[in-house]
Design a protein around this motif. Structure first.
Motif, PDB file in Angstrom:
ATOM      1  N   TYR A   1      -2.026   1.059 -11.243  1.00  0.00           N
ATOM      2  CA  TYR A   1      -2.794   2.131 -10.596  1.00  0.00           C
ATOM      3  C   TYR A   1      -3.233   1.755  -9.182  1.00  0.00           C
ATOM      4  O   TYR A   1      -3.175   2.573  -8.254  1.00  0.00           O
ATOM      5  CB  TYR A   1      -4.027   2.478 -11.428  1.00  0.00           C
TER       6      TYR A   1
ATOM      7  N   ARG B   1      -0.266   1.628  -6.565  1.00  0.00           N
ATOM      8  CA  ARG B   1       0.208   2.991  -6.283  1.00  0.00           C
ATOM      9  C   ARG B   1      -0.789   3.736  -5.391  1.00  0.00           C
ATOM     10  O   ARG B   1      -0.392   4.466  -4.465  1.00  0.00           O
ATOM     11  CB  ARG B   1       0.417   3.761  -7.589  1.00  0.00           C
ATOM     12  N   THR B   2      -2.072   3.568  -5.658  1.00  0.00           N
ATOM     13  CA  THR B   2      -3.094   4.252  -4.860  1.00  0.00           C
ATOM     14  C   THR B   2      -3.107   3.740  -3.426  1.00  0.00           C
ATOM     15  O   THR B   2      -3.183   4.534  -2.469  1.00  0.00           O
ATOM     16  CB  THR B   2      -4.484   4.048  -5.492  1.00  0.00           C
TER      17      THR B   2
ATOM     18  N   GLY C   1      -0.119   5.039  -1.599  1.00  0.00           N
ATOM     19  CA  GLY C   1      -0.330   6.451  -1.310  1.00  0.00           C
ATOM     20  C   GLY C   1      -1.253   6.664  -0.121  1.00  0.00           C
ATOM     21  O   GLY C   1      -0.995   7.528   0.740  1.00  0.00           O
TER      22      GLY C   1
ATOM     23  N   PHE D   1       0.636   5.906   3.183  1.00  0.00           N
ATOM     24  CA  PHE D   1       1.543   6.991   3.567  1.00  0.00           C
ATOM     25  C   PHE D   1       0.767   8.226   4.020  1.00  0.00           C
ATOM     26  O   PHE D   1       1.196   8.939   4.927  1.00  0.00           O
ATOM     27  CB  PHE D   1       2.480   7.339   2.413  1.00  0.00           C
ATOM     28  N   LEU D   2      -0.379   8.468   3.412  1.00  0.00           N
ATOM     29  CA  LEU D   2      -1.210   9.597   3.823  1.00  0.00           C
ATOM     30  C   LEU D   2      -1.711   9.417   5.250  1.00  0.00           C
ATOM     31  O   LEU D   2      -1.674  10.359   6.060  1.00  0.00           O
ATOM     32  CB  LEU D   2      -2.394   9.748   2.862  1.00  0.00           C
TER      33      LEU D   2
ATOM     34  N   TRP E   1       4.586  -3.453  -2.871  1.00  0.00           N
ATOM     35  CA  TRP E   1       5.092  -2.984  -4.167  1.00  0.00           C
ATOM     36  C   TRP E   1       5.641  -4.143  -4.998  1.00  0.00           C
ATOM     37  O   TRP E   1       5.365  -4.249  -6.191  1.00  0.00           O
ATOM     38  CB  TRP E   1       6.165  -1.924  -3.951  1.00  0.00           C
TER      39      TRP E   1
END
Length: 302
Positions: free
Chosen positions: A73, A76-77, A80, A83-84, A162
């Motif tokens: 989790y 991945r957060t 994210g 990329f945001l 990753w």
């Protein structure tokens, strides 16, 4: 002709279904749809839930949640969020925020209002005002690890995050992994602030990912696992740091040092009160880093 009344019970979850089965734990009647295999007989859904709640959560070698750590989790957060931020940067700066603004083989992205606002900057004047950490913009020491100069810069860091981050989150659990990632990134940004000229900006997740590179070596060493394949990864990243122009050597080495310190705290804290020792150790490291940043601020302003 009259019929004898049924002696069958009805399922407590499906009143229209007759059944001869009962939960082996609470003895409530259950139908085949509701029965769950148990060590002895079958259990109803409610008893299965109660059993799961009362079960002790599986922990990894360092005290974190084994199940949550494997789910990834946190990694991945974080990916994210990176990329945001890049998407917002492109929205404000156009496609040149992705590539074509110089750098290695012209793959670097242009600065945008987002990068200028959130990168590590010691003290500089632009737009008619003084900006930077010394001007009170302390948030830059955290936000800079989510800002990147172009898509290549972002993708290289996210690939490393990753690959290594997923492994480390599986070993530490989400909370301890986030602590490691944050302290490595924060430490690298503090090093940039303390050692670079105050007007030179820097940004990127590489401060944090460098901490992860040394972190995986320390963790595997702690678990008596082979580290021979990991040392070349560290060497390659160090060569990359010193060989390519425009790389923040201070940020990478600062992230490496802070990540190593945080990993040692998390990996070598022992029972009893392991979690408390980990919290105290990480807190002390954070206070030391803040102290370095405060000393640098006093030096710049004086």
């Amino acid at each position: 002709m009259s019929e004898a009344p049924s002696t069958s019970s009805v399922c407590y979850r499906h009143p229209g279904t007759e059944t001869m089965l009962r939960c082996s734990r609470c003895e409530k009647p259950i139908c085949p749809k509701c029965m769950n295999d148990a060590a002895v007989g079958f259990q109803c859904p409610d008893c299965v839930k109660d059993g799961r709640r009362s079960q002790r959560q599986a922990r990894n070698a360092f005290g974190g949640s084994l199940v949550a750590g494997r789910a990834g989790y946190a990694v991945r957060t974080i990916i994210g969020l990176n990329f945001l931020v890049m998407a917002v940067s492109v929205a404000f700066g156009g496609l040149r925020a992705i590539a074509g603004a110089g750098g290695f083989f012209n793959t670097g992205g242009a600065q945008t209002r987002v990068t200028k606002a959130f990168e590590v900057l010691g003290y500089a004047r632009y737009g008619g005002d003084w900006h930077g950490i010394a001007a009170g913009e302390w948030y830059r020491l955290v936000t800079a690890m989510f800002v990147h100069y172009g898509a290549v810069h972002l993708l290289l860091n996210m690939m490393l995050l990753w690959q290594i981050g997923s492994y480390l989150e599986g070993k530490f659990g989400p909370a301890r992994f986030v602590a490691l990632y944050f302290l490595a990134g924060f430490g690298g940004n503090v090093a940039v602030y303390a050692l670079q000229e105050p007007y030179i900006p820097a940004a990127g997740a590489s401060t944090a990912t460098f901490g992860l590179v040394i972190g995986i070596i320390i963790v595997n060493r702690r678990l008596a696992l082979d580290i021979s394949s990991l040392v070349p990864l560290l060497v390659m990243n160090l060569v990359y740091t010193f060989a390519l122009p425009g790389i923040s050597v201070e940020g990478h080495l600062g992230g490496l040092a802070a990540g190593a310190a945080a990993t040692v705290v998390l990996a070598y804290a022992k029972l009893p009160h392991r979690t408390a020792k980990q919290v105290i150790g990480c807190s002390i490291l954070f206070v030391i880093l803040v102290g370095i940043a405060i000393a640098r601020t006093i030096q710049i302003l004086n």
